[in-house]
Design an enzyme around this catalytic site. Structure first.
Site, PDB file in Angstrom:
ATOM      1  N   ASP A 163       0.915  -0.966   0.229  1.00 36.54           N
ATOM      2  CA  ASP A 163      -0.327  -0.134   0.033  1.00 36.54           C
ATOM      3  C   ASP A 163       0.762   0.886   0.034  1.00 36.54           C
ATOM      4  OD1 ASP A 163      -2.855   0.038   1.528  1.00 36.54           O
ATOM      5  OD2 ASP A 163      -1.739   1.583  -0.199  1.00 36.54           O
TER       6      ASP A 163
HETATM    7  C1  GLC Z   1      -4.517   4.162  -0.176  1.00 34.86           C
HETATM    8  C2  GLC Z   1      -5.103   3.388   0.097  1.00 34.86           C
HETATM    9  C3  GLC Z   1      -4.927   2.213  -1.052  1.00 34.86           C
HETATM   10  C4  GLC Z   1      -4.689   2.328  -2.647  1.00 34.86           C
HETATM   11  C5  GLC Z   1      -3.499   3.275  -2.366  1.00 34.86           C
HETATM   12  C6  GLC Z   1      -3.504   3.929  -3.964  1.00 34.86           C
HETATM   13  O1  GLC Z   1      -3.251   4.331   0.656  1.00 34.86           O
HETATM   14  O2  GLC Z   1      -4.641   2.598   1.192  1.00 34.86           O
HETATM   15  O3  GLC Z   1      -6.780   1.301  -1.053  1.00 34.86           O
HETATM   16  O4  GLC Z   1      -5.291   1.900  -3.292  1.00 34.86           O
HETATM   17  O5  GLC Z   1      -2.810   3.875  -1.163  1.00 34.86           O
HETATM   18  O6  GLC Z   1      -4.224   5.189  -4.086  1.00 34.86           O
END
Ligand code: GLC
Length: 748
Positions: free
Chosen positions: A286
């Protein structure tokens, strides 16, 4: 009428797809892909292989030259948030034509509940209990995103969530593992199709692996403590189904799982995902969750974070620099074998090949795909099927169209709020609000609008006077309550679940006029609203319903459509009951209905000691699976094919469902079980299947289900599915509390 319109429009959608179909790309077979990976990797330097494990984001035009330079060197494998087709094509052109090996970039984006056509939030979509429609919505989202150069979406989110304080419950499919599993697989099939290389298809991502929704206190990013049996029986189930369904990627979560952060957790990322499930796609972290291993205190710095994440099983690092700064050195110092880098790189290349990026990395932009009429019609249909009718005293709804209505509340005309919390490329500018839809349906002169408050959080009540006066002029009041979309979603958690601002006071003032009131709640989470709505005749839980939420509300309120949605998340009476979910365990002293409000002077007597509160009932306001219709359904004649089955037999269950009202409508018939005695305490109910059944007034349908012994199994502390002989209960009904029951035994 609606079905015909929908079929016509969907034909239009299919035609759209044929326009987009520049070439019918055939899937490359798996063996050929492995050969091509091997050949390509034999030519790659260590830095180029590490480059495939690096995802960077576009912060703006000043970053483009810096990114292009890194791409030329083969130091980037993926771009997140390229933003538009022109930027995507510029960066892709650099990769294909100016880097040494011309390996295409994979472009990722959060296409969570629609790209430009925005569908209801996923929690609302789950309430439709209509996986086919959810899948169709995702194929539309994929087509729209693909037409703008996106190859990969970070969806579906399949975190089980039992805590409405957690802002991301909006993005989940609610509290049930089976419903989450069905919806997740439906979304994956919609995004990926049978061939990810086909035009209009994109890679999906099972996230956030794993247990993120169990954040303590409903606070985002917080600690999760989940025993292995609970992990396997609840939180892992949808991810296992996603892996079996061929999801292209996983995303490792931010959260600390039993002391080992999910983005550095070899047990979940390697032992379970790779060794037990044989997953062959790739895992992306993430946003910054690799570097955050140091913040967790699981790594001392970015170098150790890189070591722990790459070793545990994170193939690609999202936006932070640990991999690009430290992996090559870790290999050269012999701390990690180059073979591990090769394995991680092969996982990424495998998905790029499956997507056909080496053959066609830049789509031919198709015209009039975004917000196509057929897409909007699907969004309207899914919004209609997602809105839950909770109350309808004296059949106030559906209303007749000759009524003059007062439309009260700031959310009645707030298109930017109704589209929901995860809108990246969509916009409220495309959305039709309930107010506008009602004006289109009834004529502007019959819709009297008064916001009452400026925003859902406003506390300035100067608008109340006009709201009350407007209510008095109307035949019926449509009172819109709820939350702005920013009050749910990532990092947006609430300690209280009441209506924000002075909405409760507004509701009381409007209801006090004595006019018949139908409340419409537009929100990203379960709220506590019953006290505020005391005296209202009807309550429609509309969630954040997306681009076409307004027309969907109007269709339901005035009978162009009949509610069929069922709650995918328990609605509590108060936040003090949370976590509150239907598939709970029995405990040794289960609560006794009504056993609270203990009288003064009650003697200390163990007899009354049960799992009750002293100050509120333990029962929910509305249970999982609950949802009313404009007709009634009668269940009768529950039959089992046997009163016992052995471990290689199937149990058939059937029940008569009668539409005992006077309107054609759809009912979601639900099947639950209970394992009465097992070597692990089991939930008092577990959803195992459901059917959407459409019945004309007066008609009866015999609805049939099957249960196999494997449906009755559970996990202890390992990958083996335990199927134990014993007594089971079967429940079939209209929600998790109102059911017909029967028993059977599973024998050796
Ligand atoms: C965010 C979220 C994730 C998302 C990623 C890209 O912090 O936790 O669900 O897909 O970053 O934006």
């Amino acid at each position: 009428m609606r079905k015909t319109a929908l079929k016509t429009l969907l034909l239009g959608f299919t035609l759209h797809l044929s326009i987009v179909h520049q070439s019918t790309a055939q899937p490359i077979n798996a063996q050929e892909i492995e050969q091509r990976i091997e050949t390509l990797m034999s030519q790659m330097t260590l830095e180029e292989k590490i480059g495939q494990l690096v995802q960077k984001t576009v912060y703006g035009p000043d970053r483009i030259e810096e990114l292009k330079d890194a791409i030329r060197k083969g130091h980037i494998g993926s771009i997140l948030n390229a933003g538009d087709l022109t930027t995507a094509n510029t960066l892709q052109k650099t990769a294909l034509e100016e880097s040494r090996l011309g390996i295409p970039l994979i472009f990722g984006r959060d296409v969570i509940h629609g790209y430009r056509t925005i569908f209801p939030i996923p929690l609302a979509q789950a309430c439709s209990f209509d996986p086919e429609l959810v899948s169709r919505a995702c194929s539309i989202a994929a087509l729209e995103a693909w037409s703008q150069g996106i190859h990969w979406t970070f969806a579906p989110m399949m975190d089980i969530s039992r805590d409405p304080r957690w802002g991301r419950i909006a993005e989940s499919f609610g509290e049930d593992p089976y419903l989450t599993e069905i919806m997740s697989v439906a979304m994956i099939k919609g995004f990926q199709g049978d061939n990810m290389a086909a035009p209009g298809k994109i890679a999906a991502c099972a996230k956030h692996y794993v247990g993120y929704g169990a954040a303590e206190g409903g606070k985002d990013y917080n600690t999760t403590l989940i025993p292995e049996s609970e992990l396997r029986n609840v939180y892992l189930r949808p991810f296992h189904a996603a892996s079996n369904a061929g999801v292209a990627t996983f995303m490792s979560a931010f959260s600390d799982l039993n002391g080992i952060p999910a983005s550095g957790n070899a047990f979940t990322l390697d032992q379970i995902l790779r060794k037990e499930w044989n997953f062959k796609g790739f895992v992306v972290s993430d946003w910054g969750s690799v570097a955050e291993l140091a913040v967790h205190g699981f790594a001392k710095d970015n170098r150790e974070a890189a070591l722990k994440a790459i070793t545990a099983g994170v193939d690609m690092e999202m936006v932070t620099p640990c991999y690009e700064e430290h992996l090559a050195d870790l290999v050269r110092q012999g701390i990690i074998p180059e073979e591990l880098i090769n394995e991680r790189c092969a996982n990424v290349l495998r998905i790029k090949f499956r997507l056909g990026l080496f053959e066609n990395a830049s789509p031919t932009p198709a015209d009039n795909v975004l917000l196509a009429p057929a897409h909007l019609e699907t969004a309207r249909q899914l919004a209609i099927e997602s809105m839950v009718l909770l109350q309808n005293d004296d059949w106030l709804l559906p209303l007749s169209k000759d009524k003059t209505v007062a439309v009260i509340g700031p959310l009645a005309d707030a298109p930017h709020e109704q589209v929901g919390c995860w809108v990246v490329d969509g916009s409220g500018n495309d959305a039709i609000s309930p107010r506008k839809a009602l004006e289109q349906m009834l004529g502007i002169e019959k819709v009297l609008f008064a916001p009452g408050l400026e925003k859902s959080r406003s506390t300035d009540t100067k608008g109340f006077k006009q709201a009350v006066a407007t209510a008095r002029k109307a035949d019926v009041v449509l009172l819109f309550l709820g939350e702005e979309n920013i009050l749910s979603g990532e990092a947006h958690c609430r300690a209280f679940l009441t209506l924000p601002g002075a909405q409760e006071e507004l509701a009381k003032a409007v209801i006090a006029t004595g006019k018949p009131v139908a409340v419409v709640i537009m929100v990203g989470r379960p709220l506590v609203f019953k006290e505020a709505c005391k005296g209202a005749r009807s309550i429609l839980y509309a969630w954040h319903p997306g681009t076409m939420g307004g027309p969907a509300v109007a269709d339901l309120l005035f009978g162009n459509a009949v509610p069929s949605a069922k709650l995918a998340s328990t609605l509590p009476r108060t936040v003090g009951q949370v976590p509150l979910y239907y598939n709970h365990r029995n405990t040794g002293r289960p609560p006794v209905a009504g056993n609270y409000n203990i009288p003064t002077g009650t003697p200390l007597d163990p007899v009354g000691f049960t799992a009750n509160y002293l100050d509120v009932s333990v029962a929910p306001e509305y249970p999982f699976g609950f949802g009313l219709s404009y007709t009634t359904f009668a269940y009768s004649n529950l039959q089992l094919s046997a009163n016992q089955i052995s471990e290689n037999e199937t149990l058939r269950i059937s029940v008569d469902v009668n539409n005992s009202g006077n309107l054609e409508a759809t009912e979601v018939v639900q099947l639950y079980i209970r394992d009465k005695v097992a070597s692990l305490t089991r939930p008092v109910k577990e959803l195992k299947d459901f059917r959407r059944v459409t019945l004309k007034a007066g008609n009866t349908q015999r609805v049939e289900f099957e249960l196999k012994p494997s449906d009755l199994g559970f996990y202890l502390n390992g990958p083996e599915l335990i199927i134990e002989p014993g007594d089971f209960e079967v429940f079939v009904g209209t929600n998790s509390e109102q059911t017909l029951n029967a028993t059977f035994a599973l024998t050796e």
